[in-house]
Design a protein around this motif. Structure first.
Motif, mmCIF file in Angstrom:
data_model
loop_
_atom_site.group_PDB
_atom_site.id
_atom_site.type_symbol
_atom_site.label_atom_id
_atom_site.label_comp_id
_atom_site.label_asym_id
_atom_site.label_seq_id
_atom_site.Cartn_x
_atom_site.Cartn_y
_atom_site.Cartn_z
ATOM 1 N N LEU A 262 0.689 -1.012 0.048
ATOM 2 C CA LEU A 262 -0.247 0.142 0.122
ATOM 3 C C LEU A 262 0.935 1.303 0.144
ATOM 4 C CD1 LEU A 262 -2.988 -0.688 2.429
ATOM 5 C CD2 LEU A 262 -3.183 -0.099 -0.139
ATOM 6 N N CYS B 30 -5.482 2.771 6.298
ATOM 7 C CA CYS B 30 -4.586 1.798 5.654
ATOM 8 C C CYS B 30 -3.701 1.076 6.509
ATOM 9 C CB CYS B 30 -3.644 2.703 4.482
ATOM 10 S SG CYS B 30 -4.843 3.375 3.582
ATOM 11 N N PRO C 107 -2.621 6.316 -0.415
ATOM 12 C CA PRO C 107 -2.718 6.407 1.054
ATOM 13 C C PRO C 107 -2.086 7.963 1.214
ATOM 14 C CG PRO C 107 -1.384 4.779 0.422
ATOM 15 C CD PRO C 107 -1.726 5.152 -0.781
#
Length: 537
Positions: A25, A270, A296
């Protein structure tokens, strides 16, 4: 292939599943000219060339939208701009989560909200509409929402901008089919999410009192049975529109139905065990699709504050607060300049404003000569790169405003005379923004709020304005006129007022203590503050 408004999105032959896990991520290709281009490249490689890439930005109107919410939308906007600049079809979907319930803490805090505790935010219709429309107006001013969208952000089908209201989507039955599918497979979804009781994945708004203070006893795709702790109702109903999935399920449901390909998310969403982390098995083993590309972003705090900004708690800066004192492109630059993963501090105190303007001016000077700066500029605006002389610094503009007793017209004329080749419209915009700041958040920096003089200034002008003016006499004059020991020089006072007005004002102070010229200056600042200054239109 993708279903049209369907439930699943199968991986195409060219798509590459991203199963590297939670850590990915936060991975970025730092060789990209800007982080928005990195995410745009991921999306372009994932989807066929003719696919319309949809980026969602979503938020709940539980309180006034603030500069933290704005980061979510600007991240979506920048990735969209990067896709368009690389020749891909893209659109932004702004989703207002007004099907979320009012928190009980909000309901007890204000009498006007007392009836709405536990009910959907949309039911406080006037309040919810005002919050959403204010945000949409700010997005139009920033060049994010198209100017031809209606006040509720709606555009014709197929446009590059969509606005959804989740109250409408749920209560109209838009999601009925996929809701029933989720209920039918509640046991499987609970196992994927590590939830022991499948009923905990759903809530029901009571059909009698409208609150979500219900306990589900039986949940089937065609029927739900519950009791309500608020009104005592015991209900069996076939109306699925009152069933709201938990946030994790709600997000995956909307992603699957709307075909959302990308979504910004705060780093708190996240982190390990968060929505973006826990829902991966639903995409892999239930929907059979890729989780959207997540962008993010870090938290936004105001100077001197440790907590992130909260709209429901109030007190945070709103997008309009920035628009009053900065041009739209500069605001976008403030959000785009740092890596999206970084936390930010944004404030309207003197140090923050001076630093922001100085940094923006340096950025503009580099755009014609630095490729990365040009790439960023092209993400922010379609306006051609400025080729005229640089604008005067905000520090200089503020100095002139203080010296001229906040006469914006006089300041503009002086700046234009000093730089005849400068863009007068750009000069006027900077003067307006500077005046809006000093009349609002920077009011305390005005010389009008300086220290009082050491002694009285009686019998100050027995001979008019003739004679020698030393520092003590000038301080006495400013004390009589404005109640301060320092301020604009005499020549500036006489630019603003006639000699007779100055003499009469000192006489009035000596006689009654009145300060009529002070009132005229403060009225000028108050007028700017009340009208919102120079907010872009």
């Amino acid at each position: 292939m993708n279903n049209v408004r369907g439930w699943t999105r199968r991986r195409g032959p060219g798509a590459r599943p991203d199963r590297a896990g939670y850590a990915r991520l936060f991975a970025q290709d730092r060789a990209a000219p800007h982080w928005a281009y990195d995410y745009a490249d991921r999306l372009a490689r994932r989807h066929p060339a003719d696919h319309r890439i949809l980026i969602q930005t979503s938020m709940s109107p539980s309180g006034t939208f603030h500069i933290g919410n704005l980061r979510d939308t600007i991240c979506a906007h920048l990735v969209h701009r990067a896709l368009v600049r690389t020749g891909r079809r893209s659109a932004v979907l702004l989703s207002f989560d007004d099907f979320d319930p009012f928190r009980q803490s909000q309901a007890v805090a204000g009498t006007e909200l007392a009836p709405y505790g536990g009910r959907p935010l949309a039911l406080a219709r006037e309040r919810s509409t005002a919050i959403c429309r204010t945000y949409l107006r700010a997005l139009k001013d920033l060049g994010i929402c198209p100017p031809d969208a209606d006040p509720d952000g709606r555009m014709p089908v197929g446009a590059a901008w969509e606005t959804h209201y989740q109250w409408e989507r749920y209560t109209s039955g838009t999601y009925r089919g996929i809701q029933r599918r989720y209920v039918r497979h509640a046991d499987r979804l609970a196992a994927l999410l590590g939830v022991e009781d499948p009923r905990r994945l759903f809530a029901v708004y009571c059909q009698q009192c409208g609150r979500n203070t219900t306990t589900i006893h039986e949940l089937r795709p065609d029927q739900v049975r519950y009791d309500c702790r608020s009104c005592g109702a015991f209900v069996t109903t076939e109306v699925m529109e009152c069933v709201k999935p938990s946030w994790a399920l709600d997000w995956t449901l909307r992603v699957a139905y709307e075909h959302i390909d990308c979504e910004p998310a705060g780093q708190d969403h996240c982190s390990s065990g968060s929505t973006m982390d826990r829902t991966q098995p639903i995409y892999d083993r239930f929907l059979g699709s890729d989780q959207p590309v997540i962008v993010p972003y870090g938290l936004i705090r105001q100077p001197g504050q440790r907590q992130k900004i909260s709209g429901s708690r109030a007190g945070g800066l709103a997008p309009d607060d920035l628009l009053r004192v900065m041009p739209p492109t500069m605001i976008l630059w403030l959000y785009a300049r740092p890596n999206c993963l970084s936390d930010m501090r944004l404030g309207l105190d003197r140090g923050s404003v001076l630093a922001a303007y100085a940094g923006y001016d340096r950025f503009l000077s580099r755009v014609p000569v630095a490729p990365r700066a040009r790439k960023l500029y092209e993400l922010l605006t379609d306006t051609p790169v400025p080729d005229g002389p640089p604008l005067p610094s905000i520090r200089r503009v503020l100095g002139l405003l203080h010296a001229t007793l906040y006469d914006a017209g006089r300041v503009l004329d002086e700046l234009a005379a000093a730089a005849p080749a400068a863009d007068r419209a750009a000069l006027a915009e900077r003067v307006r923004h500077a005046l809006a700041w000093v009349s609002g958040p920077g009011r305390g920096t005005s010389w009008l709020h300086g220290p009082a003089p050491a002694g009285p200034g009686t019998a100050l002008l027995a001979g008019g304005l003739a004679g020698r003016w030393d520092r003590a006499r000038h301080a006495a004059l400013l004390g009589a006129l404005f109640g301060v020991a320092s301020g604009p020089p005499l020549r500036r006072l006489l630019d603003a007022f006639t000699e007779a007005e100055v003499v009469d004002a000192v006489t009035a102070f000596d006689s009654t203590g009145a300060r009529p010229l002070l009132r005229r200056v403060t009225d000028r600042l108050d007028a700017v503050s009340v009208t919102g200054g120079s907010r872009a239109r």
